[in-house]
Design a protein around this motif. Structure first.
Motif, PDB file in Angstrom:
ATOM      1  N   UNK A   1       0.827  -1.212   0.000  1.00  6.39           N
ATOM      2  CA  UNK A   1       0.000   0.000   0.000  1.00  6.39           C
ATOM      3  C   UNK A   1       0.859   1.258   0.000  1.00  6.39           C
ATOM      4  N   UNK A   2       1.976   1.212   0.700  1.00 10.05           N
ATOM      5  CA  UNK A   2       2.884   2.356   0.743  1.00 10.05           C
ATOM      6  C   UNK A   2       3.484   2.617  -0.640  1.00 10.05           C
ATOM      7  N   UNK A   3       3.930   1.561  -1.306  1.00  2.99           N
ATOM      8  CA  UNK A   3       4.484   1.704  -2.656  1.00  2.99           C
ATOM      9  C   UNK A   3       3.405   2.178  -3.624  1.00  2.99           C
ATOM     10  N   UNK A   4       2.195   1.674  -3.434  1.00  2.00           N
ATOM     11  CA  UNK A   4       1.077   2.077  -4.294  1.00  2.00           C
ATOM     12  C   UNK A   4       0.849   3.585  -4.233  1.00  2.00           C
ATOM     13  N   UNK A   5       0.868   4.145  -3.044  1.00  2.00           N
ATOM     14  CA  UNK A   5       0.664   5.581  -2.884  1.00  2.00           C
ATOM     15  C   UNK A   5       1.754   6.373  -3.601  1.00  2.00           C
ATOM     16  N   UNK A   6       2.974   5.883  -3.548  1.00  3.20           N
ATOM     17  CA  UNK A   6       4.081   6.580  -4.194  1.00  3.20           C
ATOM     18  C   UNK A   6       3.980   6.488  -5.721  1.00  3.20           C
ATOM     19  N   UNK A   7       3.562   5.338  -6.213  1.00  6.12           N
ATOM     20  CA  UNK A   7       3.381   5.197  -7.661  1.00  6.12           C
ATOM     21  C   UNK A   7       2.227   6.059  -8.158  1.00  6.12           C
ATOM     22  N   UNK A   8       1.141   6.130  -7.381  1.00  8.76           N
ATOM     23  CA  UNK A   8       0.026   6.995  -7.783  1.00  8.76           C
ATOM     24  C   UNK A   8       0.477   8.450  -7.847  1.00  8.76           C
ATOM     25  N   UNK A   9       1.348   8.848  -6.943  1.00 14.26           N
ATOM     26  CA  UNK A   9       1.855  10.222  -6.957  1.00 14.26           C
ATOM     27  C   UNK A   9       2.604  10.526  -8.258  1.00 14.26           C
ATOM     28  N   UNK A  10       3.296   9.515  -8.791  1.00 15.51           N
ATOM     29  CA  UNK A  10       3.986   9.689 -10.078  1.00 15.51           C
ATOM     30  C   UNK A  10       2.960   9.964 -11.174  1.00 15.51           C
ATOM     31  N   UNK A  11       1.891   9.165 -11.211  1.00 15.25           N
ATOM     32  CA  UNK A  11       0.850   9.354 -12.220  1.00 15.25           C
ATOM     33  C   UNK A  11       0.139  10.697 -12.036  1.00 15.25           C
ATOM     34  N   UNK A  12      -0.101  11.084 -10.791  1.00 14.82           N
ATOM     35  CA  UNK A  12      -0.774  12.363 -10.536  1.00 14.82           C
ATOM     36  C   UNK A  12       0.073  13.537 -11.007  1.00 14.82           C
ATOM     37  N   UNK A  13       1.374  13.473 -10.750  1.00 14.00           N
ATOM     38  CA  UNK A  13       2.257  14.547 -11.188  1.00 14.00           C
ATOM     39  C   UNK A  13       2.299  14.618 -12.712  1.00 14.00           C
ATOM     40  N   UNK A  14       2.406  13.452 -13.360  1.00 15.59           N
ATOM     41  CA  UNK A  14       2.432  13.416 -14.827  1.00 15.59           C
ATOM     42  C   UNK A  14       1.127  13.928 -15.407  1.00 15.59           C
ATOM     43  N   UNK A  15       0.007  13.495 -14.829  1.00 14.95           N
ATOM     44  CA  UNK A  15      -1.306  13.914 -15.312  1.00 14.95           C
ATOM     45  C   UNK A  15      -1.527  15.407 -15.115  1.00 14.95           C
ATOM     46  N   UNK A  16      -0.917  15.955 -14.074  1.00 17.53           N
ATOM     47  CA  UNK A  16      -1.050  17.385 -13.805  1.00 17.53           C
ATOM     48  C   UNK A  16      -0.054  18.245 -14.561  1.00 17.53           C
ATOM     49  N   UNK A  17       0.789  17.618 -15.382  1.00 12.52           N
ATOM     50  CA  UNK A  17       1.737  18.366 -16.194  1.00 12.52           C
ATOM     51  C   UNK A  17       3.036  18.724 -15.497  1.00 12.52           C
TER      52      UNK A  17
END
Length: 216
Positions: free
Chosen positions: A55-71
């Motif tokens: 779950x901890x790694x999942x949160x960090x990976x989602x942050x990567x996608x969120x940053x990319x999606x936000x430009x």
């Protein structure tokens, strides 16, 4: 096995949770093992303790996608680099399970992990796979589904960088919602126009509509 294949590890893990819907399927060691797919030798290393670590790694990976999606390209890369440093892998040439017509090995690159636990092994492969995808196709190829409230992660492999949804189901749902919204707007327009015309009619002091004189 192509290195791009490993990027799916990141997507599978991120999408075990749908925050907007309050859903989380990563609740047991069996769910952790399912994420490994056909890599059963790695899956067997998983224990109950890996649920929290995953779950901890999942949160960090989602942050990567969120940053990319936000430009925010730099932030996405920095977040991914931190995962790569924490969970390293060793690229190796492999020929197992793949043979040509003459029975010779089909040599390919393979990511060999040396984990202390199942989470470290999975995180190493997911981060490296995502890194290869990012550097090969660009940061803007990492996205989050636009069909609210889904927000699942996806990897855009379209030729014109046009993907906006994680699945055909979400694309269809979003298109139907947009179509219905347009229909409601079209239905409301005559009503608003009628009200505007009424309000333009002159009124008496008491507020009643004043009749226009008939032409002679």
């Amino acid at each position: 096995m192509e290195l791009a294949y490993y990027s799916d590890y990141a997507v599978r893990l991120v999408n075990t949770e749908e925050p907007a819907r309050g859903k989380d399927t990563l609740t047991s060691v069996e769910a952790v093992r399912d994420l490994f797919g056909g890599n059963q030798s790695a899956a067997r290393r998983a224990t109950d303790a890996d649920v929290t670590r995953f779950r901890s790694v999942r949160a960090r990976l989602r942050s990567v996608f969120e940053a990319a999606d936000g430009g925010d390209e730099t932030l996405a890369v920095d977040l991914l680099n931190s995962l790569l440093l924490e969970f390293p892998v060793s690229p190796q040439i492999s020929g197992h399970d793949f043979r040509d017509d003459d029975g010779r090995p089909l040599w390919h690159m393979h990511l060999a992990d040396h984990p202390s636990n199942a989470t470290a092994g999975y995180a190493a492969i997911a981060a490296m796979g995502l890194a290869f995808h990012l550097t090969e196709y660009g940061v803007d190829r990492l996205g989050l589904c636009e069909a609210s409230p889904c927000r699942n992660a996806y990897l855009d492999t379209s030729t014109n960088r046009s993907r906006r949804y994680c699945s055909d189901r979400c694309a269809t749902r979003a298109n139907v919602a947009a179509y219905r919204a347009r229909k409601r707007l079209e239905a409301d327009r005559p009503e608003r126009t009628g009200r505007a015309a009424d309000s333009a009619q002159p009124t008496t002091a008491s507020g009643e509509r004043r009749s226009e004189p008939r032409g002679r």
